[in-house]
Design a protein around this motif. Structure first.
Motif, short mmCIF file in Angstrom:
data_model
loop_
_atom_site.label_atom_id
_atom_site.label_comp_id
_atom_site.label_asym_id
_atom_site.label_seq_id
_atom_site.Cartn_x
_atom_site.Cartn_y
_atom_site.Cartn_z
N PRO A 81 -28.61 -43.22 22.32
CA PRO A 81 -27.34 -42.64 21.13
C PRO A 81 -27.07 -44.43 21.05
O PRO A 81 -26.83 -44.70 19.95
CB PRO A 81 -26.88 -41.68 21.54
N SER A 82 -26.07 -45.06 22.42
CA SER A 82 -25.38 -46.54 21.56
C SER A 82 -26.27 -47.54 20.99
O SER A 82 -25.94 -48.07 19.87
CB SER A 82 -24.97 -47.01 22.94
N THR A 83 -27.18 -47.33 22.42
CA THR A 83 -28.12 -49.05 21.35
C THR A 83 -28.88 -48.47 20.53
O THR A 83 -29.19 -49.56 19.20
CB THR A 83 -29.82 -48.89 22.24
N ALA A 84 -29.77 -47.30 20.15
CA ALA A 84 -29.95 -46.78 18.46
C ALA A 84 -28.91 -46.93 17.25
O ALA A 84 -29.35 -47.73 16.38
CB ALA A 84 -30.15 -45.56 18.60
N ALA A 85 -27.87 -46.50 17.64
CA ALA A 85 -26.56 -46.98 16.03
C ALA A 85 -26.60 -47.97 16.22
O ALA A 85 -26.11 -48.54 15.31
CB ALA A 85 -24.44 -46.24 16.71
N ALA A 86 -26.13 -48.69 16.98
CA ALA A 86 -26.20 -50.40 17.35
C ALA A 86 -27.27 -51.14 16.52
O ALA A 86 -26.96 -52.51 15.35
CB ALA A 86 -25.88 -51.00 18.73
N ILE A 87 -28.26 -50.95 16.52
CA ILE A 87 -29.51 -51.67 16.01
C ILE A 87 -28.95 -51.30 14.44
O ILE A 87 -28.95 -51.97 13.68
CB ILE A 87 -31.01 -50.76 16.68
N VAL A 88 -29.82 -50.24 14.10
CA VAL A 88 -29.38 -49.97 12.45
C VAL A 88 -27.97 -50.77 11.66
O VAL A 88 -28.20 -50.86 10.53
CB VAL A 88 -29.41 -48.31 11.79
N ALA A 89 -27.36 -50.04 12.72
CA ALA A 89 -26.17 -50.98 12.29
C ALA A 89 -25.89 -51.73 11.84
O ALA A 89 -25.41 -52.45 10.59
CB ALA A 89 -24.73 -50.30 13.31
N PHE A 90 -25.89 -53.09 12.97
CA PHE A 90 -26.20 -54.05 12.68
C PHE A 90 -27.13 -55.07 12.16
O PHE A 90 -27.45 -55.93 10.78
CB PHE A 90 -26.48 -54.81 14.05
N ALA A 91 -28.59 -53.92 11.87
CA ALA A 91 -29.77 -54.50 11.47
C ALA A 91 -30.14 -53.56 9.56
O ALA A 91 -30.47 -55.04 8.52
CB ALA A 91 -31.64 -54.21 11.82
#
Length: 305
Positions: A81-91
């Motif tokens: 969950p954390s990595t998935a969210a970080a990816i779409v938030a940043f990218a």
DNA sequence: AATACGGGGCC
DNA sequence: GGCCCAGTATT
């Protein structure tokens, strides 16, 4: 790489990794052995296996397109969950709350939560969801992570914190009871042929050091003869080396290295894909656990001096 | 819900 | 020498 690993530790690995595997296609086409070699020393090797598998999914079934939604990212191995969210938030600047260690520390203090239990974690996720704005998500996400990394550290710098006054943190640092770290012991055999190449064995794909090349191992010196017999190793001069301690998260491993030089071996190592002769300093280093790499490098250093 | 999973930087 | 880190998968 940054999952449970500090930025300063990751940086050199990241640069080498990107140089070795510049595109998702390059990573997908690389062998797992090469990926693990690039990961060697970074720890949590399931991340490397998962990243490799995820690249193969993107380059294959994903037709080379990076997913756009957190839920799709979360289906990839190693992406939670954390990595998935970080990816779409940043990218993609998509609204998605994260709760990495930095954000967790900030929100815990801000809302005065001290527990580490599942109920507290759920509440923290709810707070993360609540605070995440609808616009400028990438900026917000980077900001709250940096707040945790630079100001709201383990020992917080509350004087320079923009949230001081609002924050529920009372200045107390909570110490968790430390679980005992059981002691384990193992004998690592450095078995060298006449040319000084060392015998390495591939560890099982899962568990500690999964998929890495390590030294033949047994529980005690008593078992060493039997271990050598299984490997087909005969003869050679034996020398003891100073013991090595290696700390894991939940146990301590005491390693007794034993060196056998100029052995002969019955089996043809080339017959199996799980054994190899490694010529130190000549051959490209395969993926090895940190203590194994240190042990072999120490031999090279000693011989040079 | 609890546990396995590394290694190193930093105080 | 202890603490903890841009967490996830498995049981």
């Amino acid at each position: 790489m940054l999952q449970q690993t500090t930025v300063t530790t990751v940086i050199p690995y990241f640069h080498r990794f990107i140089a070795d595997f510049p595109t998702v296609q390059a990573l997908a086409q690389a062998s797992l052995d090469d990926v693990l070699a690039a990961w060697s020393g970074l720890g949590y090797y399931a991340r490397a296996r998962n990243l490799h598998a995820a690249a193969q999914w993107i380059a294959g079934p994903g037709r080379g397109e990076f997913p756009r939604t957190a839920s799709t990212w979360a289906t990839l191995p190693g992406v939670g969950p954390s990595t998935a969210a970080a990816i779409v938030a940043f990218a993609f600047d998509v609204r998605a709350p994260i709760l990495d260690a930095n954000v967790r520390r900030v929100l815990s203090r801000y809302h005065g939560l001290t527990g580490r239990d599942a109920a507290t974690l759920r509440r923290l996720w709810a707070y993360a969801e609540h605070h995440t704005p609808g616009t400028d998500v990438a900026t917000y996400t980077q900001a709250i992570m940096d707040l945790g990394a630079l100001v709201c550290r383990r020992t917080p710098d509350c004087h320079s914190c923009p949230l001081a006054g609002d924050c529920a943190h009372d200045g107390q640092t909570i110490t968790q009871p430390k679980p005992a770290r059981p002691e384990r012991h193992a004998v690592f055999a450095i078995i060298e042929d006449a040319e000084g190449a060392a015998l390495l064995v591939r560890r099982p794909p899962h568990g500690v050091w999964g998929g890495l090349w390590s030294l033949p191992e047994c529980a005690s010196l008593d078992e060493l003869p039997a271990t050598l017999r299984v490997l087909g190793v005969e003869g050679g001069a034996v020398a003891g080396l100073p013991p090595v301690r290696h700390l894991f998260t939940h146990f301590a491993l005491s390693i007794t290295p034993v060196r056998l030089r100029a052995v002969t071996i019955r089996t043809t190592v080339g017959e199996t894909r799980d054994m190899m002769w490694y010529k130190r300093g000549v051959q490209h280093r395969p993926g090895m656990p940190a203590p194994v790499r240190r042990l072999l490098d120490q031999l090279t250093k000693t011989e040079a001096s």
